[in-house]
Design an enzyme around this catalytic site. Structure first.
Site, PDB file in Angstrom:
ATOM      1  N   SER A  57     -16.460 -20.347 -27.145  1.00  0.00           N
ATOM      2  CA  SER A  57     -15.887 -20.617 -25.829  1.00  0.00           C
ATOM      3  C   SER A  57     -14.763 -21.633 -25.926  1.00  0.00           C
ATOM      4  CB  SER A  57     -16.954 -21.204 -24.901  1.00  0.00           C
ATOM      5  OG  SER A  57     -18.087 -20.384 -24.870  1.00  0.00           O
ATOM      6  N   HIS A 114     -14.118 -13.049 -26.679  1.00  0.00           N
ATOM      7  CA  HIS A 114     -15.000 -13.908 -25.878  1.00  0.00           C
ATOM      8  C   HIS A 114     -15.590 -13.132 -24.701  1.00  0.00           C
ATOM      9  CE1 HIS A 114     -15.400 -17.592 -23.065  1.00  0.00           C
ATOM     10  NE2 HIS A 114     -16.466 -17.486 -23.820  1.00  0.00           N
ATOM     11  N   GLU A 155     -12.182 -12.031 -23.120  1.00  0.00           N
ATOM     12  CA  GLU A 155     -10.930 -12.742 -23.435  1.00  0.00           C
ATOM     13  C   GLU A 155     -10.620 -12.507 -24.914  1.00  0.00           C
ATOM     14  OE1 GLU A 155     -10.233 -16.840 -20.990  1.00  0.00           O
ATOM     15  OE2 GLU A 155     -12.017 -16.780 -22.216  1.00  0.00           O
ATOM     16  N   ASN A 164     -12.737 -20.783 -19.178  1.00  0.00           N
ATOM     17  CA  ASN A 164     -13.448 -22.067 -19.237  1.00  0.00           C
ATOM     18  C   ASN A 164     -12.546 -23.252 -18.913  1.00  0.00           C
ATOM     19  OD1 ASN A 164     -16.170 -21.414 -19.640  1.00  0.00           O
ATOM     20  ND2 ASN A 164     -15.722 -20.825 -21.741  1.00  0.00           N
TER      21      ASN A 164
END
Ligand SMILES: NC(=O)c1ccc[n+]([C@@H]2O[C@H](COP(=O)([O-])OP(=O)(O)OC[C@H]3O[C@@H](n4cnc5c(N)ncnc54)[C@H](O)[C@@H]3O)[C@@H](O)[C@H]2O)c1
Length: 283
Positions: free
Chosen positions: A117, A138, A150, A189
């Site tokens: 992440s 991701h 991602e 994130n």
């Protein structure tokens, strides 16, 4: 990319393995902890049964997907994979050690992807002999349900690798992809973590109760769940580790994990996976 190895059979690894098997890839999950390996199989089975009950899958499709997944504890079982997706805990030293070892067991043309992440991909690429074939892929939690992936290129990732994993995620797995630069937190994130940490600081300061903070965002902003329930789903250890990597990268106080989060991690109150975080869960 027909043979997939997923390294780490926890929250994300189990979900990613299920997604790949449902897309007719054969999958081996390498889980270091033998108890974790058993739990991984059980978790995948339970998730497939939920999909059947929700009419998203037939019972035959669920059984075929399960039959395509092996769970093992020895990294050598990953040796024949075309694509490895690493999903071990968000600890840089652990991931670097694993990438070094994977590089020595895999075929030269295999692609090494990380579900990290927040840890810069280039660090993992740099400990391998194939930095052009190391890439961020991701997934989001729960991986079988959320459509987004991602794709993260390091400065050393080749266009060929980017294209191959984007095609795999979109055409094979049916996911939607977005592309991010190799910055801690990537796109989602970078936006989400400061929001979750703000909710934890609000609770920590006695400003409002956990139930009211979450109800505020669910009832007032139509979010499917509140920030504290979402942190419980992600895992408090994972949230703290991601925040710490982002803080180290940007040195912005808004990314610094608040003491309450760190103390809850010290206490083993990790959220859903341990049965208690900001809220309690039946296990
Ligand atoms: N939890 C989330 O919501 C979420 C979402 C997206 C990405 N991620 C990322 O996915 C990765 C995994 O997170 P998670 O939440 O699944 O963690 P987790 O703690 O639920 O699972 C990690 C698993 O890896 C196993 N493991 C540890 N070392 C290992 C090794 N050397 N070889 C094989 N297995 C090993 C552990 O036993 C554990 O079962 C992290 O990089 C995290 O940042 C997490």
């Amino acid at each position: 990319m027909d043979r997939i190895a997923v390294i780490g059979g926890g929250t994300m690894g189990a979900g990613i393995a299920e997604v790949c098997a449902r897309a007719e890839s054969s999958v081996v999950v390498i889980e270091a902890d033998p108890e974790g390996a058993d739990a991984c199989g059980t978790r995948i089975d339970a998730s497939l049964q939920r999909a059947v009950r929700a009419d998203r899958l037939t019972a035959t499709e669920a059984a075929s997907a399960l039959a395509r997944i092996d769970v093992a504890t020895n990294l050598a079982e990953a040796a024949t994979a075309d694509l490895v997706i690493e999903a071990v805990p968000e600890i840089e030293a652990l991931k670097l050690d694993l990438f070094r070892r994977l590089d020595s067991v895999l075929a030269a043309d295999a692609v090494l992807a990380s579900n990290t992440s927040s840890i810069p991909l280039v660090k993992m690429a740099s400990v391998t002999s194939r930095p052009d074939r190391v890439v961020g892929v991701h997934f989001f939690n729960p991986a079988p349900v959320l459509p987004l992936v991602e794709i993260v290129a390091s400065l050393l990732t080749s266009d060929e690798t980017l294209l191959a994993v984007t095609d795999f995620a979109e055409k094979r797995l049916g996911k939607t992809t977005i592309r991010s630069q190799d910055r801690a937190g990537f796109i989602v994130n970078a936006l989400l973590i400061p929001y979750l940490l703000s909710a934890i600081r609000m609770l920590e300061s006695g400003f409002a109760s956990a139930a009211d903070i979450d109800a505020g965002m669910v009832q007032g902003c139509a979010h499917p769940q509140g920030p504290l329930a979402l942190t419980d789903l992600i895992g408090l250890d994972t949230t703290a580790a991601v925040a710490q990597s982002m803080y180290e990268e940007f040195k912005e106080p808004l990314y610094a994990p608040p003491p309450l989060l760190l103390r809850m991690v010290d206490a083993g109150l990790l959220g859903r996976k341990t049965g208690r975080g900001f809220f309690a869960y039946a296990r």
